[in-house]
Motif scaffolding. Structure first.
Motif, PDB file in Angstrom:
ATOM      1  N   GLU A   1      10.611 -25.604  -3.418  1.00  0.00           N
ATOM      2  CA  GLU A   1       9.755 -24.863  -2.484  1.00  0.00           C
ATOM      3  C   GLU A   1      10.594 -24.036  -1.509  1.00  0.00           C
ATOM      4  O   GLU A   1      10.264 -22.896  -1.203  1.00  0.00           O
ATOM      5  N   GLU A   2      11.688 -24.636  -1.024  1.00  0.00           N
ATOM      6  CA  GLU A   2      12.570 -23.928  -0.102  1.00  0.00           C
ATOM      7  C   GLU A   2      13.241 -22.746  -0.794  1.00  0.00           C
ATOM      8  O   GLU A   2      13.301 -21.639  -0.250  1.00  0.00           O
ATOM      9  N   ARG A   3      13.720 -22.974  -2.008  1.00  0.00           N
ATOM     10  CA  ARG A   3      14.341 -21.901  -2.785  1.00  0.00           C
ATOM     11  C   ARG A   3      13.356 -20.772  -3.042  1.00  0.00           C
ATOM     12  O   ARG A   3      13.663 -19.601  -2.839  1.00  0.00           O
ATOM     13  N   ASP A   4      12.153 -21.122  -3.488  1.00  0.00           N
ATOM     14  CA  ASP A   4      11.150 -20.103  -3.793  1.00  0.00           C
ATOM     15  C   ASP A   4      10.765 -19.302  -2.551  1.00  0.00           C
ATOM     16  O   ASP A   4      10.606 -18.080  -2.619  1.00  0.00           O
ATOM     17  N   ALA A   5      10.628 -19.978  -1.410  1.00  0.00           N
ATOM     18  CA  ALA A   5      10.284 -19.284  -0.159  1.00  0.00           C
ATOM     19  C   ALA A   5      11.413 -18.339   0.246  1.00  0.00           C
ATOM     20  O   ALA A   5      11.162 -17.209   0.689  1.00  0.00           O
ATOM     21  N   PHE A   6      12.657 -18.771   0.089  1.00  0.00           N
ATOM     22  CA  PHE A   6      13.808 -17.927   0.423  1.00  0.00           C
ATOM     23  C   PHE A   6      13.859 -16.691  -0.468  1.00  0.00           C
ATOM     24  O   PHE A   6      14.022 -15.564   0.011  1.00  0.00           O
ATOM     25  N   VAL A   7      13.702 -16.894  -1.771  1.00  0.00           N
ATOM     26  CA  VAL A   7      13.722 -15.773  -2.714  1.00  0.00           C
ATOM     27  C   VAL A   7      12.593 -14.796  -2.407  1.00  0.00           C
ATOM     28  O   VAL A   7      12.788 -13.580  -2.409  1.00  0.00           O
ATOM     29  N   GLU A   8      11.414 -15.314  -2.110  1.00  0.00           N
ATOM     30  CA  GLU A   8      10.268 -14.450  -1.796  1.00  0.00           C
ATOM     31  C   GLU A   8      10.508 -13.658  -0.510  1.00  0.00           C
ATOM     32  O   GLU A   8      10.208 -12.462  -0.435  1.00  0.00           O
ATOM     33  N   LEU A   9      11.055 -14.311   0.505  1.00  0.00           N
ATOM     34  CA  LEU A   9      11.375 -13.614   1.758  1.00  0.00           C
ATOM     35  C   LEU A   9      12.398 -12.508   1.509  1.00  0.00           C
ATOM     36  O   LEU A   9      12.259 -11.398   2.028  1.00  0.00           O
ATOM     37  N   CYS A  10      13.393 -12.789   0.710  1.00  0.00           N
ATOM     38  CA  CYS A  10      14.390 -11.764   0.382  1.00  0.00           C
ATOM     39  C   CYS A  10      13.730 -10.577  -0.310  1.00  0.00           C
ATOM     40  O   CYS A  10      14.037  -9.419   0.010  1.00  0.00           O
ATOM     41  N   LYS A  11      12.829 -10.848  -1.237  1.00  0.00           N
ATOM     42  CA  LYS A  11      12.103  -9.756  -1.912  1.00  0.00           C
ATOM     43  C   LYS A  11      11.317  -8.938  -0.899  1.00  0.00           C
ATOM     44  O   LYS A  11      11.321  -7.710  -0.953  1.00  0.00           O
ATOM     45  N   ASP A  12      10.627  -9.618   0.009  1.00  0.00           N
ATOM     46  CA  ASP A  12       9.839  -8.924   1.037  1.00  0.00           C
ATOM     47  C   ASP A  12      10.718  -8.040   1.908  1.00  0.00           C
ATOM     48  O   ASP A  12      10.283  -6.995   2.387  1.00  0.00           O
ATOM     49  N   LEU A  13      11.967  -8.462   2.108  1.00  0.00           N
ATOM     50  CA  LEU A  13      12.914  -7.713   2.942  1.00  0.00           C
ATOM     51  C   LEU A  13      13.758  -6.734   2.114  1.00  0.00           C
ATOM     52  O   LEU A  13      14.707  -6.148   2.629  1.00  0.00           O
ATOM     53  N   ASP A  14      13.396  -6.574   0.834  1.00  0.00           N
ATOM     54  CA  ASP A  14      14.071  -5.645  -0.073  1.00  0.00           C
ATOM     55  C   ASP A  14      15.562  -5.938  -0.193  1.00  0.00           C
ATOM     56  O   ASP A  14      16.415  -5.057  -0.076  1.00  0.00           O
ATOM     57  N   THR A  15      15.873  -7.209  -0.396  1.00  0.00           N
ATOM     58  CA  THR A  15      17.249  -7.637  -0.620  1.00  0.00           C
ATOM     59  C   THR A  15      17.218  -8.732  -1.680  1.00  0.00           C
ATOM     60  O   THR A  15      16.153  -9.057  -2.204  1.00  0.00           O
ATOM     61  N   SER A  16      18.362  -9.289  -2.000  1.00  0.00           N
ATOM     62  CA  SER A  16      18.388 -10.376  -2.978  1.00  0.00           C
ATOM     63  C   SER A  16      18.914 -11.643  -2.321  1.00  0.00           C
ATOM     64  O   SER A  16      19.653 -11.586  -1.335  1.00  0.00           O
ATOM     65  N   ALA A  17      18.531 -12.768  -2.878  1.00  0.00           N
ATOM     66  CA  ALA A  17      18.996 -14.052  -2.359  1.00  0.00           C
ATOM     67  C   ALA A  17      20.522 -14.126  -2.446  1.00  0.00           C
ATOM     68  O   ALA A  17      21.180 -14.550  -1.495  1.00  0.00           O
ATOM     69  N   ALA A  18      21.083 -13.708  -3.558  1.00  0.00           N
ATOM     70  CA  ALA A  18      22.535 -13.753  -3.728  1.00  0.00           C
ATOM     71  C   ALA A  18      23.243 -12.896  -2.682  1.00  0.00           C
ATOM     72  O   ALA A  18      24.251 -13.317  -2.101  1.00  0.00           O
ATOM     73  N   ARG A  19      22.719 -11.721  -2.426  1.00  0.00           N
ATOM     74  CA  ARG A  19      23.334 -10.835  -1.423  1.00  0.00           C
ATOM     75  C   ARG A  19      23.321 -11.491  -0.050  1.00  0.00           C
ATOM     76  O   ARG A  19      24.310 -11.441   0.687  1.00  0.00           O
ATOM     77  N   GLU A  20      22.220 -12.115   0.304  1.00  0.00           N
ATOM     78  CA  GLU A  20      22.111 -12.745   1.620  1.00  0.00           C
ATOM     79  C   GLU A  20      23.001 -13.971   1.734  1.00  0.00           C
ATOM     80  O   GLU A  20      23.581 -14.223   2.792  1.00  0.00           O
ATOM     81  N   ILE A  21      23.139 -14.727   0.666  1.00  0.00           N
ATOM     82  CA  ILE A  21      24.025 -15.893   0.694  1.00  0.00           C
ATOM     83  C   ILE A  21      25.475 -15.439   0.819  1.00  0.00           C
ATOM     84  O   ILE A  21      26.251 -16.012   1.590  1.00  0.00           O
ATOM     85  N   ARG A  22      25.846 -14.391   0.058  1.00  0.00           N
ATOM     86  CA  ARG A  22      27.212 -13.858   0.185  1.00  0.00           C
ATOM     87  C   ARG A  22      27.464 -13.355   1.610  1.00  0.00           C
ATOM     88  O   ARG A  22      28.535 -13.584   2.183  1.00  0.00           O
ATOM     89  N   ARG A  23      26.470 -12.697   2.204  1.00  0.00           N
ATOM     90  CA  ARG A  23      26.620 -12.195   3.575  1.00  0.00           C
ATOM     91  C   ARG A  23      26.793 -13.362   4.551  1.00  0.00           C
ATOM     92  O   ARG A  23      27.642 -13.324   5.443  1.00  0.00           O
ATOM     93  N   PHE A  24      26.014 -14.426   4.360  1.00  0.00           N
ATOM     94  CA  PHE A  24      26.151 -15.607   5.203  1.00  0.00           C
ATOM     95  C   PHE A  24      27.564 -16.179   5.106  1.00  0.00           C
ATOM     96  O   PHE A  24      28.189 -16.506   6.122  1.00  0.00           O
ATOM     97  N   ILE A  25      28.075 -16.304   3.880  1.00  0.00           N
ATOM     98  CA  ILE A  25      29.418 -16.873   3.687  1.00  0.00           C
ATOM     99  C   ILE A  25      30.468 -16.016   4.379  1.00  0.00           C
ATOM    100  O   ILE A  25      31.348 -16.542   5.077  1.00  0.00           O
ATOM    101  N   ARG A  26      30.400 -14.697   4.200  1.00  0.00           N
ATOM    102  CA  ARG A  26      31.383 -13.813   4.849  1.00  0.00           C
ATOM    103  C   ARG A  26      31.309 -13.925   6.361  1.00  0.00           C
ATOM    104  O   ARG A  26      32.337 -14.035   7.041  1.00  0.00           O
TER     105      ARG A  26
END
Length: 75
Positions: free
Chosen positions: A41-66
């Motif tokens: 549920e957490e993963r799906d909500a995160f992926v959906e939010l990323c879609k709504d924000l016109d980005t990808s989950a992978a991109r946001e995770i990479r940005r968080f790590i950097r």
């Protein structure tokens, strides 16, 4: 074909070649994976939010790590 049509076609070809080069460059940098477990549920909500924000989950995770690494790097 008119001169304008020819130059427009050349521009399209140039942009297409640049996209291929950019994609190859990006792909070559990412050669490792990080596997993590989280609730579906957490993963799906995160992926959906990323879609709504016109980005990808992978991109946001990479940005968080950097950002995290920059924040915690030793001076």
């Amino acid at each position: 074909m008119s001169k304008t049509d020819a130059s427009a076609a050349d521009m399209v070809k140039a942009k297409s070649k640049q996209k291929v080069k950019d994609k190859a460059k990006r792909k070559s940098k990412k050669d490792s994976q990080l596997v993590l477990r989280l609730d579906k549920e957490e993963r799906d909500a995160f992926v959906e939010l990323c879609k709504d924000l016109d980005t990808s989950a992978a991109r946001e995770i990479r940005r968080f790590i950097r950002d995290f690494m920059r924040e915690h790097e030793e001076d």
